[in-house]
Design a protein around this motif. Structure first.
Motif, PDB file in Angstrom:
ATOM      1  N   ARG A  95       0.834  -1.202   0.000  1.00 17.22           N
ATOM      2  CA  ARG A  95       0.000   0.000   0.000  1.00 17.22           C
ATOM      3  C   ARG A  95       0.869   1.252   0.000  1.00 17.22           C
ATOM      4  O   ARG A  95       0.509   2.276  -0.592  1.00 17.22           O
ATOM      5  N   LEU A  98       1.775   2.209  -3.455  1.00 18.58           N
ATOM      6  CA  LEU A  98       0.706   2.930  -4.139  1.00 18.58           C
ATOM      7  C   LEU A  98       0.769   4.418  -3.815  1.00 18.58           C
ATOM      8  O   LEU A  98       0.727   5.271  -4.713  1.00 18.58           O
ATOM      9  N   LEU A  99       0.905   4.747  -2.531  1.00 19.07           N
ATOM     10  CA  LEU A  99       0.977   6.153  -2.140  1.00 19.07           C
ATOM     11  C   LEU A  99       2.224   6.816  -2.690  1.00 19.07           C
ATOM     12  O   LEU A  99       2.188   7.983  -3.110  1.00 19.07           O
ATOM     13  N   ILE A 198     -14.949   5.761  -5.750  1.00 16.75           N
ATOM     14  CA  ILE A 198     -14.181   4.601  -6.214  1.00 16.75           C
ATOM     15  C   ILE A 198     -15.093   3.650  -6.997  1.00 16.75           C
ATOM     16  O   ILE A 198     -14.714   3.139  -8.064  1.00 16.75           O
ATOM     17  N   VAL A 217      -5.950   4.910  -7.617  1.00 17.64           N
ATOM     18  CA  VAL A 217      -6.385   4.127  -6.459  1.00 17.64           C
ATOM     19  C   VAL A 217      -7.466   3.136  -6.873  1.00 17.64           C
ATOM     20  O   VAL A 217      -7.452   1.967  -6.470  1.00 17.64           O
ATOM     21  N   HIS A 220      -5.931   0.189  -8.732  1.00 14.84           N
ATOM     22  CA  HIS A 220      -4.802  -0.513  -8.102  1.00 14.84           C
ATOM     23  C   HIS A 220      -5.110  -1.998  -7.892  1.00 14.84           C
ATOM     24  O   HIS A 220      -6.197  -2.372  -7.457  1.00 14.84           O
ATOM     25  N   GLY A 233      -9.999   1.625  -0.663  1.00 13.53           N
ATOM     26  CA  GLY A 233      -9.566   2.622  -1.637  1.00 13.53           C
ATOM     27  C   GLY A 233      -9.894   4.030  -1.176  1.00 13.53           C
ATOM     28  O   GLY A 233      -9.099   4.957  -1.362  1.00 13.53           O
ATOM     29  N   GLU A 236      -7.346   5.140   1.396  1.00  8.98           N
ATOM     30  CA  GLU A 236      -6.085   5.534   0.764  1.00  8.98           C
ATOM     31  C   GLU A 236      -6.215   6.896   0.086  1.00  8.98           C
ATOM     32  O   GLU A 236      -5.306   7.736   0.168  1.00  8.98           O
ATOM     33  N   LEU A 237      -7.331   7.139  -0.588  1.00  5.35           N
ATOM     34  CA  LEU A 237      -7.533   8.420  -1.265  1.00  5.35           C
ATOM     35  C   LEU A 237      -7.667   9.548  -0.257  1.00  5.35           C
ATOM     36  O   LEU A 237      -7.131  10.653  -0.468  1.00  5.35           O
TER      37      LEU A 237
END
Length: 421
Positions: A95, A98-99, A198, A217, A220, A233, A236-237
């Motif tokens: 994760r 991803l960021l 999402i 995101v 992903h 998601g 994370e966003l």
């Protein structure tokens, strides 16, 4: 007695003994909770300045660590599991990747900075007609508009509402009572709407080529080929959005610094060396001003730090505020001096300046939004320096018992005039 048994026996003794010697019979939990940014530096000073101090708080043994060696120990997952994260090991690294892809990509960062500049100029053009201007509030709205547009997040309602929620999420991360409750409600509201986003993006299909952070995101894939749940998601966003809006704290600190030490405005208004000096000012703002007091984790194994036992299950705290104001690490630490960040690129390694965590940003827990924080702050510092305004009488004190803190007034400006080019 085995080595482990001796370590645990020593731990029980040192936890209580250090607390008694360091702060006396009136210490207790209330003392530690009320001291804010000064709690760990005070404990170290009272204990004679060691790099590790063991105490008891909320009935639990805690080991507070200090210094670059402590940063390396703290971010080694063989020693400490970060308590503030729900993931460690491979899932966290996945994760994190991803960021990092979204927040550290130079092209994406550049596009965000350009949006921030545009939103700043648009807002600043209206400030002469809307006085007084509270810089913290204005900057939060500017950053919310910029990051939502950049990230591909539609404005549900007004950007002011979004900014207020994102500020509440950041403001409540280390608080109790009403601020914590506001943060939880704000986070829930934003997670609900971002979860819907999402789902909508997946239904529409993510285009090929350059995508927005929201699309990245949504598209992903995890290591096993699956997708994040829509709610995950959204989490994370939301992290991406709040990382950017949190820069409002640093922008307000920068204004405070330029007001207290106006000599730095001169260099920032010159063409030659402006960008290099703006970056140095941004770094010094992150060092000098308090944002994160300490970072927390949990010991995963029985070990020792110098002569202090660290037992599996102990809370482990890394002293960030004390680290940045230690004269052994930073000469004249209570002097705001951007010059310390000019010259050679080697400023002591990645574990010397840790306002957003330490270690390797790719594999460790160092904040993935650090590049964006520095880029946005570097872009806005010269604009603050060139912005003609008056600072009326107000409370510019920065309370060290409030986490996260900021100037009490939010930095109020009057007589704002068009920016000097």
């Amino acid at each position: 007695m085995t080595t482990t048994a001796r370590l645990r026996t020593t731990a029980r003794r040192t936890g209580a003994d250090h607390l008694t010697r360091a702060v006396g019979r009136h210490a207790g939990t209330a003392y530690l909770l009320s001291k804010g940014y000064g709690r760990l530096p005070d404990l170290r000073r009272a204990a004679g300045g060691p790099e590790a101090v063991a105490v008891r708080m909320l009935g639990r043994r805690m080991v507070a660590l200090h210094g670059p060696r402590a940063v390396e120990f703290f971010y080694d997952e063989r020693n400490v599991r970060r308590a503030v994260h729900t993931l460690d090991g491979a899932p966290r690294r996945e994760r994190k990747a991803l960021l990092m892809t979204v927040l550290s990509d130079p092209d994406r960062v550049g596009l965000l900075v350009e949006r921030v500049r545009e939103e700043w100029e648009r807002a600043a053009a209206d400030w002469p007609e809307r006085e007084p201007v509270v810089l913290f509030d204005e900057t939060a709205r500017i950053l919310a508009r910029a990051v939502c547009g950049w990230a591909g997040v539609p404005s549900y309602g007004t950007h002011e509402t979004t900014a207020r929620d994102l500020v509440a999420v950041v403001d409540g991360f280390a608080s109790m009572g009403p601020r914590r409750l506001r943060a939880r409600r704000a986070r829930k509201r934003q997670e609900v709407r971002l979860t819907s986003l999402i789902e909508e993006l997946r239904y529409a299909g993510v285009p090929s080529g350059r995508t927005t952070p929201a699309q990245a995101v949504a598209a992903h894939r995890t290591a096993d080929g699956g997708r994040l749940t829509p709610h995950t998601g959204a989490v994370e966003l939301l992290d991406i959005l709040r990382h950017v809006v949190a820069v409002a704290w640093f922008v307000t600190f920068a204004a405070h610094a330029l007001h207290r030490w106006p000599q730095h405005r001169v260099v920032l208004t010159e063409d030659e060396g402006r960008e290099e000096y703006a970056r140095a000012v941004a770094e010094e703002v992150r060092r000098f001003y308090p944002f994160v007091p300490f970072l927390g984790g949990v010991a995963v194994a029985d070990t020792w730090w110098d002569d202090v036992p660290v037992v599996a299950g102990d809370a482990v705290l890394l002293d960030v505020y004390g680290h940045h104001h230690d004269p052994e690490l930073w000469p004249q630490p209570y002097v705001f001096d951007p010059d310390r960040f000019l010259g050679p690129a080697d400023t002591g390694g990645p574990d010397l300046l840790i306002p957003q965590g330490g270690g390797d940003p790719t594999t460790g827990h160092r904040c993935p939004g650090e590049d964006i924080t520095l880029a946005v702050l570097t872009a806005l510092v010269p604009r603050l320096a060139r912005l003609p305004h008056t600072v009326p009488e107000q409370d510019l004190t920065i309370p060290l018992n409030r986490i996260p803190t900021r100037p009490r007034s939010g930095y109020v400006m009057t007589d704002v005039r068009p920016e000097n080019d």
